[in-house]
Write an enzyme that holds these catalytic residues in place. Structure first.
Site, short mmCIF file in Angstrom:
data_model
loop_
_atom_site.label_atom_id
_atom_site.label_comp_id
_atom_site.label_asym_id
_atom_site.label_seq_id
_atom_site.Cartn_x
_atom_site.Cartn_y
_atom_site.Cartn_z
N HIS A 97 -8.94 -33.16 33.59
CA HIS A 97 -8.99 -33.41 32.15
C HIS A 97 -9.37 -32.17 31.34
CE1 HIS A 97 -8.98 -36.50 29.00
NE2 HIS A 97 -10.08 -35.99 28.49
N ASP B 38 -7.27 -36.55 36.89
CA ASP B 38 -8.12 -36.76 35.72
C ASP B 38 -9.05 -37.94 35.99
OD1 ASP B 38 -9.12 -37.51 33.15
OD2 ASP B 38 -7.35 -36.65 32.19
N SER C 73 -6.81 -35.68 24.67
CA SER C 73 -7.73 -36.80 24.86
C SER C 73 -7.87 -37.61 23.57
CB SER C 73 -9.08 -36.27 25.37
OG SER C 73 -9.88 -37.31 25.87
#
Length: 279
Positions: free
Chosen positions: A257, A224, A148
């Site tokens: 995620h 995600d 991320s």
């Protein structure tokens, strides 16, 4: 450095240290996994950069990377995601996407952030120097990875330092921070309103300007929740196609995620880096 935690795992050592950072002007903590091969000589090193709200422990305790690092004989360094301490400023509203645990791996130029938030220099200069002096690692063989916000940090570090990193990988990275709300907020706060400064920390922009390639892998979960609005992998895919850049992009149905996603494919990422670190 002060050793603050130590565990044996897969015949190696998972260690945690505190040290004074001159670059960040505060005390910092990082974790390092030393595989069993480090007892017999220097080993290559992989740097892992974590995402928003994380510190050095999220990856260490959730990813399951030590098993694969031990198999391949690779040390893994996991730094914190921002400067810390009473004197270090935080977002006025304690937002989770700016300030503490959200350093975005940039060198801030705006006050009050510039006094402490120099995460790019910490990750790419100060911390590697400290690691090389203190541990049995190969000084000229390093790889970098992240998730991320940390995936963004890994990509920009490799793109800006192609002679330092032999490979780069990322899970669900923020690929075009200049074009998403997370990046625009962080860059405005840390770097000011001049978007020319932003390009120095935008992976898509850097790839388009690159003259030397670093083998790159990106894994993204199709489920995600941040995929469309914040991560924008299509931007870096388009840039890589335009530049004929060696990007291996993989989209995985059903994955989100979280660290469940990372744990599912971290072994493949470490094997990817091991191939390049062994050359």
């Amino acid at each position: 450095m002060e050793l603050i935690d130590s565990h044996k795992i897969f015949s190696g050592k998972q260690l945690r240290y505190r040290h004074r950072s001159g670059v960040l002007n505060c005390d910092m903590v990082f974790s390092i996994y030393l595989p069993p091969q480090a007892e017999h000589g220097p080993v290559p090193v992989l740097y892992w950069l974590s995402g928003l709200t994380c510190d050095d422990q999220n990856f260490v305790t959730k990813a399951g990377a030590q098993r694969y690092a031990a198999e391949h004989g690779i040390a893994i360094v996991a730094p914190d995601t921002s400067p810390r301490g009473e004197a270090v400023p935080d977002d006025a509203e304690s937002a989770w996407d700016f300030g503490l645990a959200a350093g975005f791996y940039v060198d801030a130029s705006e006050k009050p952030w510039s006094d402490h938030y120099q995460m790019y220099s910490y990750i790419n200069d100060e911390l590697p120097s400290l690691i090389q002096d203190a541990f049995a690692v190969v000084t000229n063989k390093a790889a970098i990875s992240g998730h991320s916000m940390g995936g963004h940090g890994a990509l920009i570090s490799a793109l800006k330092n192609p002679n330092r990193f032999v490979s780069v990988s990322a899970f669900a990275p923020i690929c075009a921070p200049m074009q998403c709300a997370w990046g625009q907020k962080a860059f405005t706060g840390y770097l000011g309103g001049d978007q020319n400064k932003w390009q120095a920390y935008d992976a898509t922009a850097l790839l388009l300007m690159s003259e030397q390639a670093v083998p790159m892998r990106i894994d993204q979960g199709a489920d995600d929740s941040f995929l469309l609005e914040q991560l924008k992998p299509e931007k870096i895919q388009s840039a890589a196609k335009q530049k004929n850049y060696p990007l291996d992009y993989r989209l995985h149905a059903g994955y989100d995620h979280s660290y469940y996603f990372i744990a599912s494919f971290i072994g493949e990422h470490i094997a990817f880096h091991a191939k390049h670190l062994s050359r």
